[in-house]
Design a protein around this motif. Structure first.
Motif, PDB file in Angstrom:
ATOM      1  N   LYS A  88       0.839  -1.200   0.000  1.00 18.91           N
ATOM      2  CA  LYS A  88       0.000   0.000   0.000  1.00 18.91           C
ATOM      3  C   LYS A  88       0.874   1.251   0.000  1.00 18.91           C
ATOM      4  N   GLY A  89       0.551   2.186  -0.890  1.00 25.94           N
ATOM      5  CA  GLY A  89       1.287   3.439  -0.936  1.00 25.94           C
ATOM      6  C   GLY A  89       1.853   3.727  -2.307  1.00 25.94           C
ATOM      7  N   SER A  90       2.849   4.603  -2.337  1.00 25.55           N
ATOM      8  CA  SER A  90       3.486   5.025  -3.581  1.00 25.55           C
ATOM      9  C   SER A  90       4.984   5.224  -3.336  1.00 25.55           C
ATOM     10  N   PRO A  91       5.783   5.326  -4.403  1.00 22.38           N
ATOM     11  CA  PRO A  91       7.231   5.462  -4.224  1.00 22.38           C
ATOM     12  C   PRO A  91       7.631   6.703  -3.424  1.00 22.38           C
ATOM     13  N   LEU A  92       8.715   6.578  -2.704  1.00 22.84           N
ATOM     14  CA  LEU A  92       9.281   7.649  -1.889  1.00 22.84           C
ATOM     15  C   LEU A  92       9.605   8.877  -2.744  1.00 22.84           C
ATOM     16  N   THR A  93       9.321  10.052  -2.200  1.00 21.34           N
ATOM     17  CA  THR A  93       9.714  11.309  -2.834  1.00 21.34           C
ATOM     18  C   THR A  93      10.470  12.160  -1.808  1.00 21.34           C
ATOM     19  N   THR A  94      10.995  13.282  -2.265  1.00 25.04           N
ATOM     20  CA  THR A  94      11.695  14.190  -1.346  1.00 25.04           C
ATOM     21  C   THR A  94      10.721  15.004  -0.500  1.00 25.04           C
ATOM     22  N   LYS A  95       9.433  14.945  -0.834  1.00 20.55           N
ATOM     23  CA  LYS A  95       8.430  15.726  -0.095  1.00 20.55           C
ATOM     24  C   LYS A  95       7.820  14.899   1.029  1.00 20.55           C
ATOM     25  N   VAL A  96       8.679  14.397   1.908  1.00 17.75           N
ATOM     26  CA  VAL A  96       8.226  13.617   3.056  1.00 17.75           C
ATOM     27  C   VAL A  96       8.816  14.215   4.323  1.00 17.75           C
ATOM     28  N   SER A  97       8.331  13.739   5.452  1.00 19.69           N
ATOM     29  CA  SER A  97       8.799  14.238   6.741  1.00 19.69           C
ATOM     30  C   SER A  97      10.081  13.522   7.157  1.00 19.69           C
ATOM     31  N   PRO A  98      10.830  14.122   8.093  1.00 18.77           N
ATOM     32  CA  PRO A  98      11.996  13.432   8.648  1.00 18.77           C
ATOM     33  C   PRO A  98      11.646  12.083   9.275  1.00 18.77           C
ATOM     34  N   THR A  99      10.403  11.918   9.730  1.00 15.13           N
ATOM     35  CA  THR A  99       9.968  10.629  10.283  1.00 15.13           C
ATOM     36  C   THR A  99      10.080   9.523   9.243  1.00 15.13           C
ATOM     37  N   ILE A 100       9.708   9.829   8.010  1.00 16.88           N
ATOM     38  CA  ILE A 100       9.822   8.847   6.932  1.00 16.88           C
ATOM     39  C   ILE A 100      11.287   8.541   6.649  1.00 16.88           C
ATOM     40  N   ASP A 182      20.163  -1.430  -5.778  1.00 17.13           N
ATOM     41  CA  ASP A 182      19.309  -0.453  -6.470  1.00 17.13           C
ATOM     42  C   ASP A 182      18.381   0.202  -5.445  1.00 17.13           C
ATOM     43  N   PHE A 183      18.956   0.559  -4.293  1.00 19.14           N
ATOM     44  CA  PHE A 183      18.201   1.133  -3.181  1.00 19.14           C
ATOM     45  C   PHE A 183      17.953   2.606  -3.481  1.00 19.14           C
ATOM     46  N   ARG A 184      16.842   2.884  -4.163  1.00 19.18           N
ATOM     47  CA  ARG A 184      16.489   4.229  -4.608  1.00 19.18           C
ATOM     48  C   ARG A 184      15.010   4.463  -4.337  1.00 19.18           C
ATOM     49  N   PRO A 185      14.567   5.729  -4.383  1.00 20.66           N
ATOM     50  CA  PRO A 185      13.185   6.037  -4.018  1.00 20.66           C
ATOM     51  C   PRO A 185      12.120   5.234  -4.753  1.00 20.66           C
ATOM     52  N   ALA A 186      12.335   4.912  -6.035  1.00 18.67           N
ATOM     53  CA  ALA A 186      11.326   4.177  -6.800  1.00 18.67           C
ATOM     54  C   ALA A 186      11.069   2.783  -6.224  1.00 18.67           C
ATOM     55  N   ASN A 187      12.014   2.270  -5.458  1.00 17.40           N
ATOM     56  CA  ASN A 187      11.876   0.932  -4.895  1.00 17.40           C
ATOM     57  C   ASN A 187      11.522   0.929  -3.405  1.00 17.40           C
ATOM     58  N   ILE A 188      11.225   2.109  -2.868  1.00 12.63           N
ATOM     59  CA  ILE A 188      10.827   2.245  -1.462  1.00 12.63           C
ATOM     60  C   ILE A 188       9.400   2.787  -1.447  1.00 12.63           C
ATOM     61  N   ILE A 189       8.470   2.027  -0.884  1.00 16.41           N
ATOM     62  CA  ILE A 189       7.053   2.383  -0.931  1.00 16.41           C
ATOM     63  C   ILE A 189       6.627   3.012   0.395  1.00 16.41           C
ATOM     64  N   VAL A 190       5.947   4.157   0.290  1.00 10.95           N
ATOM     65  CA  VAL A 190       5.536   4.936   1.458  1.00 10.95           C
ATOM     66  C   VAL A 190       4.018   5.111   1.437  1.00 10.95           C
ATOM     67  N   ASP A 191       3.400   4.917   2.591  1.00  7.55           N
ATOM     68  CA  ASP A 191       1.961   5.099   2.730  1.00  7.55           C
ATOM     69  C   ASP A 191       1.706   6.074   3.871  1.00  7.55           C
ATOM     70  N   GLY A 192       1.427   7.328   3.512  1.00 10.23           N
ATOM     71  CA  GLY A 192       1.189   8.342   4.545  1.00 10.23           C
ATOM     72  C   GLY A 192       2.434   8.606   5.363  1.00 10.23           C
ATOM     73  N   ASP A 193       2.347   8.350   6.669  1.00 11.12           N
ATOM     74  CA  ASP A 193       3.483   8.591   7.561  1.00 11.12           C
ATOM     75  C   ASP A 193       4.233   7.303   7.885  1.00 11.12           C
ATOM     76  N   LYS A 194       4.111   6.306   6.996  1.00 12.16           N
ATOM     77  CA  LYS A 194       4.739   5.014   7.245  1.00 12.16           C
ATOM     78  C   LYS A 194       5.393   4.471   5.983  1.00 12.16           C
ATOM     79  N   VAL A 195       6.594   3.893   6.138  1.00 11.40           N
ATOM     80  CA  VAL A 195       7.240   3.182   5.040  1.00 11.40           C
ATOM     81  C   VAL A 195       6.648   1.777   4.975  1.00 11.40           C
ATOM     82  N   SER A 196       6.011   1.469   3.842  1.00 15.24           N
ATOM     83  CA  SER A 196       5.365   0.160   3.686  1.00 15.24           C
ATOM     84  C   SER A 196       6.373  -0.961   3.457  1.00 15.24           C
ATOM     85  N   GLY A 197       7.439  -0.651   2.724  1.00 14.25           N
ATOM     86  CA  GLY A 197       8.426  -1.688   2.478  1.00 14.25           C
ATOM     87  C   GLY A 197       9.259  -1.432   1.238  1.00 14.25           C
TER      88      GLY A 197
END
Length: 287
Positions: A88-100, A182-197
């Motif tokens: 669940k979620g979408s790829p990581l972007t730079t527009k996230v909180s320090p918590t992410i 290949d640890f890059r934002p496209a391969n890191i999934i974020v859902d709201g304030d949580k990293v999904s995986g």
């Protein structure tokens, strides 16, 4: 090939489309007739299929990843295929909180804490750590065969000289660890304030952690000191983070060089933007 994969998995699809930003595999997002979303992944080669299959076995229950619902070993036409659950979620972007960013650090450190299995013979995932310097050198000079057709002769010569000089200044490698490669934002999934995986394991190795920070820094960490600081805090809660100031310049440089070679291999026209980005980066490192 896709029709055969669907038949092998016995899927009844309502709709499907090819996923962008997948460069070494063919990936489809499928909505099944009952409304569930799944992903079909066809790796680029048999070796990449085997690596990914072994990665799911190693990471399951230890790192947050999708569920491997089914797999097919393929045939003469298809190198193999995976049926994967949706995170669940979408790829990581730079527009996230320090918590992410903190959670991204934890995620990567949990992966890096995994050592080569002592009781399991792997046929896909190689342990490159004992000869890490040779592995890095082999990668560089393999891509150098492609890069020489893109760069001016004097620039190519300068890059090779810089590689040899910087390589000899590296500290002892950190590992052996499970590295994503290949640890890059496209391969890191974020859902709201949580990293999904984490997704995409076709390039994984056991090796030194130092290479694994390069793309994350290039595409995420360098844009915001607060995110970078939180990432390091999160990583250090699981395992000690190496001194990135020492190793990142070398791996940023080799990443730019190798990426130019990758563009030449995969087609300059369709990768023109990525090629130009890396030409600018490389020449900046050579100044």
């Amino acid at each position: 090939m896709v029709d055969e994969v669907i038949r092998q998995f016995g899927l009844k699809t309502h709709s499907m489309y090819e996923v962008e930003d997948s460069y070494s595999s063919t990936v489809y997002r499928c909505t099944l007739s009952r409304g569930e979303n799944v992903f079909l992944k066809i790796p680029y080669s048999k070796l990449k299929f085997q690596r990914e299959l072994e990665a799911y076995e190693i990471l399951k229950g230890r790192v947050s990843i999708p569920e491997l619902l089914d797999y097919w070993h393929g045939d003469d036409e298809c190198p193999g295929a995976f049926l994967i659950s949706e995170l669940k979620g979408s790829p990581l972007t730079t527009k996230v909180s320090p918590t992410i960013a903190f959670q991204v650090g934890v995620l990567q450190a949990e992966m890096h804490n995994i050592r080569p299995p002592a009781d399991n013979v792997l046929t896909g995932i190689q342990n490159e750590f004992p000869n890490w310097s040779d592995f890095v050198e082999k990668q560089f000079y393999s891509f150098a065969e492609d890069v020489k057709d893109v760069l001016e002769h004097h620039v190519n010569k300068q890059a090779i000289e810089k590689f040899e000089k910087m390589k000899n200044q590296l500290p002892a490698p950190d590992g052996p660890s499970f590295v994503h490669m290949d640890f890059r934002p496209a391969n890191i999934i974020v859902d709201g304030d949580k990293v999904s995986g984490l997704i995409d394991f076709e390039s994984v190795r056991f090796g030194s952690t130092e290479m694994d920070f390069t793309k994350l820094y290039r595409d995420f960490l360098r844009f915001d000191p607060a995110l970078y600081s939180s990432f390091k805090e999160g990583y250090n809660t699981i395992r000690p983070l190496i001194d990135l100031d020492i190793v990142l310049p070398f791996y940023q440089f080799t990443d730019a060089f190798n990426s130019i070679g990758w563009c030449q291999r995969r087609g300059i026209e369709k990768n023109a933007l990525f090629l130009e980005e890396n030409l600018v980066r490389l020449k900046g490192f050579l100044k």
